[in-house]
Design a protein around this motif. Structure first.
Motif, PDB file in Angstrom:
ATOM      1  N   LYS A  98       5.662   4.794 -41.726  1.00 44.20           N
ATOM      2  CA  LYS A  98       4.370   5.413 -41.470  1.00 44.20           C
ATOM      3  C   LYS A  98       3.605   4.579 -40.456  1.00 44.20           C
ATOM      4  N   ASP A  99       2.857   5.238 -39.578  1.00 42.99           N
ATOM      5  CA  ASP A  99       2.052   4.552 -38.575  1.00 42.99           C
ATOM      6  C   ASP A  99       0.580   4.727 -38.893  1.00 42.99           C
ATOM      7  N   ARG A 100      -0.198   3.711 -38.549  1.00 40.08           N
ATOM      8  CA  ARG A 100      -1.652   3.787 -38.706  1.00 40.08           C
ATOM      9  C   ARG A 100      -2.285   4.051 -37.347  1.00 40.08           C
ATOM     10  N   ILE A 101      -3.146   5.029 -37.304  1.00 41.34           N
ATOM     11  CA  ILE A 101      -3.899   5.354 -36.104  1.00 41.34           C
ATOM     12  C   ILE A 101      -5.368   5.101 -36.393  1.00 41.34           C
ATOM     13  N   VAL A 102      -6.005   4.299 -35.546  1.00 44.57           N
ATOM     14  CA  VAL A 102      -7.427   3.998 -35.713  1.00 44.57           C
ATOM     15  C   VAL A 102      -8.195   4.706 -34.602  1.00 44.57           C
ATOM     16  N   ILE A 103      -9.126   5.557 -34.995  1.00 45.60           N
ATOM     17  CA  ILE A 103      -9.913   6.342 -34.046  1.00 45.60           C
ATOM     18  C   ILE A 103     -11.358   5.861 -34.083  1.00 45.60           C
ATOM     19  N   GLY A 104     -11.912   5.572 -32.922  1.00 44.47           N
ATOM     20  CA  GLY A 104     -13.301   5.150 -32.817  1.00 44.47           C
ATOM     21  C   GLY A 104     -14.215   6.344 -32.594  1.00 44.47           C
ATOM     22  N   ILE A 105     -15.347   6.351 -33.284  1.00 44.90           N
ATOM     23  CA  ILE A 105     -16.301   7.453 -33.204  1.00 44.90           C
ATOM     24  C   ILE A 105     -17.666   6.886 -32.836  1.00 44.90           C
ATOM     25  N   PRO A 106     -18.407   7.535 -31.929  1.00 44.28           N
ATOM     26  CA  PRO A 106     -19.746   7.048 -31.566  1.00 44.28           C
ATOM     27  C   PRO A 106     -20.648   6.927 -32.789  1.00 44.28           C
ATOM     28  N   CYS A 107     -21.437   5.872 -32.825  1.00 43.62           N
ATOM     29  CA  CYS A 107     -22.232   5.566 -34.023  1.00 43.62           C
ATOM     30  C   CYS A 107     -23.293   6.616 -34.315  1.00 43.62           C
ATOM     31  N   LEU A 108     -23.728   7.384 -33.321  1.00 39.16           N
ATOM     32  CA  LEU A 108     -24.753   8.394 -33.556  1.00 39.16           C
ATOM     33  C   LEU A 108     -24.189   9.773 -33.875  1.00 39.16           C
ATOM     34  N   THR A 109     -22.867   9.872 -33.969  1.00 36.43           N
ATOM     35  CA  THR A 109     -22.275  11.161 -34.282  1.00 36.43           C
ATOM     36  C   THR A 109     -22.679  11.585 -35.686  1.00 36.43           C
ATOM     37  N   GLY A 110     -23.347  12.725 -35.784  1.00 33.23           N
ATOM     38  CA  GLY A 110     -23.749  13.236 -37.091  1.00 33.23           C
ATOM     39  C   GLY A 110     -22.631  14.038 -37.723  1.00 33.23           C
ATOM     40  N   ASP A 111     -22.968  14.873 -38.686  1.00 29.04           N
ATOM     41  CA  ASP A 111     -21.966  15.695 -39.370  1.00 29.04           C
ATOM     42  C   ASP A 111     -21.660  16.912 -38.513  1.00 29.04           C
ATOM     43  N   SER A 112     -21.050  16.667 -37.359  1.00 28.45           N
ATOM     44  CA  SER A 112     -20.799  17.713 -36.380  1.00 28.45           C
ATOM     45  C   SER A 112     -19.490  18.425 -36.671  1.00 28.45           C
ATOM     46  N   ARG A 113     -19.173  19.373 -35.826  1.00 28.96           N
ATOM     47  CA  ARG A 113     -17.918  20.114 -35.985  1.00 28.96           C
ATOM     48  C   ARG A 113     -16.712  19.205 -35.844  1.00 28.96           C
ATOM     49  N   ILE A 114     -16.855  18.151 -35.020  1.00 32.73           N
ATOM     50  CA  ILE A 114     -15.746  17.220 -34.844  1.00 32.73           C
ATOM     51  C   ILE A 114     -15.404  16.531 -36.153  1.00 32.73           C
ATOM     52  N   LEU A 115     -16.424  16.050 -36.866  1.00 36.14           N
ATOM     53  CA  LEU A 115     -16.164  15.388 -38.142  1.00 36.14           C
ATOM     54  C   LEU A 115     -15.558  16.366 -39.140  1.00 36.14           C
ATOM     55  N   ILE A 153     -13.312   9.045 -29.744  1.00 35.29           N
ATOM     56  CA  ILE A 153     -14.008  10.296 -29.481  1.00 35.29           C
ATOM     57  C   ILE A 153     -15.115   9.970 -28.493  1.00 35.29           C
ATOM     58  N   SER A 154     -15.168  10.704 -27.385  1.00 31.99           N
ATOM     59  CA  SER A 154     -16.149  10.384 -26.361  1.00 31.99           C
ATOM     60  C   SER A 154     -16.682  11.655 -25.717  1.00 31.99           C
ATOM     61  N   GLN A 168      -5.680   8.870 -20.816  1.00 28.74           N
ATOM     62  CA  GLN A 168      -5.410  10.291 -20.985  1.00 28.74           C
ATOM     63  C   GLN A 168      -6.452  10.856 -21.942  1.00 28.74           C
ATOM     64  N   TRP A 169      -6.662  12.144 -21.892  1.00 31.89           N
ATOM     65  CA  TRP A 169      -7.665  12.741 -22.766  1.00 31.89           C
ATOM     66  C   TRP A 169      -7.321  14.194 -23.059  1.00 31.89           C
ATOM     67  N   LYS A 170      -7.897  14.673 -24.138  1.00 28.79           N
ATOM     68  CA  LYS A 170      -7.737  16.064 -24.550  1.00 28.79           C
ATOM     69  C   LYS A 170      -9.098  16.573 -24.998  1.00 28.79           C
ATOM     70  N   VAL A 280      -9.775  10.379 -26.264  1.00 30.01           N
ATOM     71  CA  VAL A 280      -9.305   9.553 -25.148  1.00 30.01           C
ATOM     72  C   VAL A 280      -8.364   8.477 -25.674  1.00 30.01           C
ATOM     73  N   TRP A 281      -7.274   8.253 -24.949  1.00 27.29           N
ATOM     74  CA  TRP A 281      -6.356   7.178 -25.310  1.00 27.29           C
ATOM     75  C   TRP A 281      -5.750   6.595 -24.026  1.00 27.29           C
ATOM     76  N   LYS A 282      -5.168   5.415 -24.143  1.00 27.40           N
ATOM     77  CA  LYS A 282      -4.624   4.722 -22.989  1.00 27.40           C
ATOM     78  C   LYS A 282      -3.338   5.377 -22.500  1.00 27.40           C
ATOM     79  N   ASN A 283      -3.138   5.351 -21.170  1.00 28.74           N
ATOM     80  CA  ASN A 283      -1.868   5.814 -20.626  1.00 28.74           C
ATOM     81  C   ASN A 283      -0.708   5.020 -21.197  1.00 28.74           C
ATOM     82  N   SER A 284      -0.942   3.733 -21.430  1.00 27.96           N
ATOM     83  CA  SER A 284       0.120   2.847 -21.904  1.00 27.96           C
ATOM     84  C   SER A 284       0.268   2.846 -23.414  1.00 27.96           C
ATOM     85  N   ALA A 285      -0.597   3.596 -24.121  1.00 29.82           N
ATOM     86  CA  ALA A 285      -0.548   3.595 -25.584  1.00 29.82           C
ATOM     87  C   ALA A 285       0.739   4.231 -26.065  1.00 29.82           C
TER      88      ALA A 285
END
Length: 297
Positions: A98-115, A153-154, A168-170, A280-285
């Protein structure tokens, strides 16, 4: 309320409490846990003494949760499952299953559709452990650059030409910029606002020392509306936006999902200022680790 030393509450006490609540009988709980009935009774009594709460009503051979006991049961019933699954995940990661993925989220992100999208996404992953961290925007980009985060998330406006070469980004969802206005502003009672209406307002900006992108973006938005923004004060990061808004120091331009609105701060979404949310993630990731996650999004 009794002063409680939480270090005195042991996991086996919680386990015995939960099983007793489910079985409604000390002896049945003891059999299920392969311990003696006196051990169950003694453990429950010790837990009640430590918490200063009556957890069960004893009635002949059966027991029933008190209101306080029900409250604890509802809040504690997933603790053991979470504890067991976290150990299983740690073993799976150590064994390469199993792999662990750590995703960073802006500190002001509220309970939006993304969450709301992230919750079922996290639960759907069988070979990925998703964890999340909140940071200021500038810190998110620094941690991503230093490989301390797998993805962030940006806002799409932060992907300038130099970053597009490295990352890279989606696109995750359609989004817009918004202006947050304190009650002290004459614009507060408006129904709608366009960016051009802000030419006479004072702006709160993030300092260039903390984030060069923010002021550059603000100046660009104002230039397209034909004016130069008047900066009333600079703050070290977006965490300082709310207090300055509430003190009437100016207005703030931020993502529409920023958690800044309250009884004295009003949000106006700028429908003519598109600013989509992106992953967003690194090209080299490690693309293999991220591909399942990106496909799931």
């Amino acid at each position: 309320m009794k002063s409680i030393n939480f270090l005195n509450i042991r996991l086996n006490q919680i386990q015995i409490f939960l099983k007793t609540a489910e079985c409604k009988n000390f002896s049945t709980a003891a059999d299920a846990l392969h311990i003696t009935q006196p051990m169950v009774s003694k453990t429950i009594q010790a837990l009640e003494n430590e918490l200063g709460l009556i957890l069960f009503i004893r009635d002949n051979k059966r027991v029933k949760l008190t209101p306080a006991g029900k409250e604890l049961y509802e809040n504690w019933k997933n603790i053991l499952q979470y504890f067991e699954s976290s150990i299983a995940d740690a073993n799976a990661i150590q064994e390469g299953k199993k792999d662990r993925i750590v995703i960073g989220i802006p500190c002001l992100t509220g309970d939006s559709r993304i969450l709301k999208k992230l919750r079922p996404l996290r639960d759907s992953q069988t070979r990925l452990t998703l964890s999340f961290e909140t940071h200021t925007v500038s810190e998110l980009w620094r941690l991503l650059k230093d490989d301390q985060l797998d993805a962030i998330i940006s806002s799409e406006h932060l992907l300038d030409e130099s970053r597009k070469k490295l990352y890279q980004w989606k696109r995750l969802e359609e989004n817009y910029m918004a202006v947050f206005i304190p009650r002290s502003s004459p614009l507060y009672d408006r129904e709608q606002i366009a960016f051009g209406d802000l030419r006479s307002e004072n702006f709160i900006s993030i300092s260039a020392e903390s984030d060069q992108q923010y002021e550059k973006f603000l100046l660009g938005m104002a230039a397209t509306a034909g004016f130069l923004p008047r900066i009333s004060c600079y703050v070290p990061n977006e965490l300082s936006f709310r207090v300055n808004l509430m003190m009437g120091n100016g207005i703030v331009v931020a993502d529409s999902h920023a958690d800044l609105e309250n009884e004295v701060i009003k949000k106006f979404v700028l429908k003519d200022r598109r600013n989509d949310t992106v992953l967003v993630w690194k090209n080299s990731a490690g693309s293999d680790r991220l591909r399942k996650l990106i496909d799931a999004f």
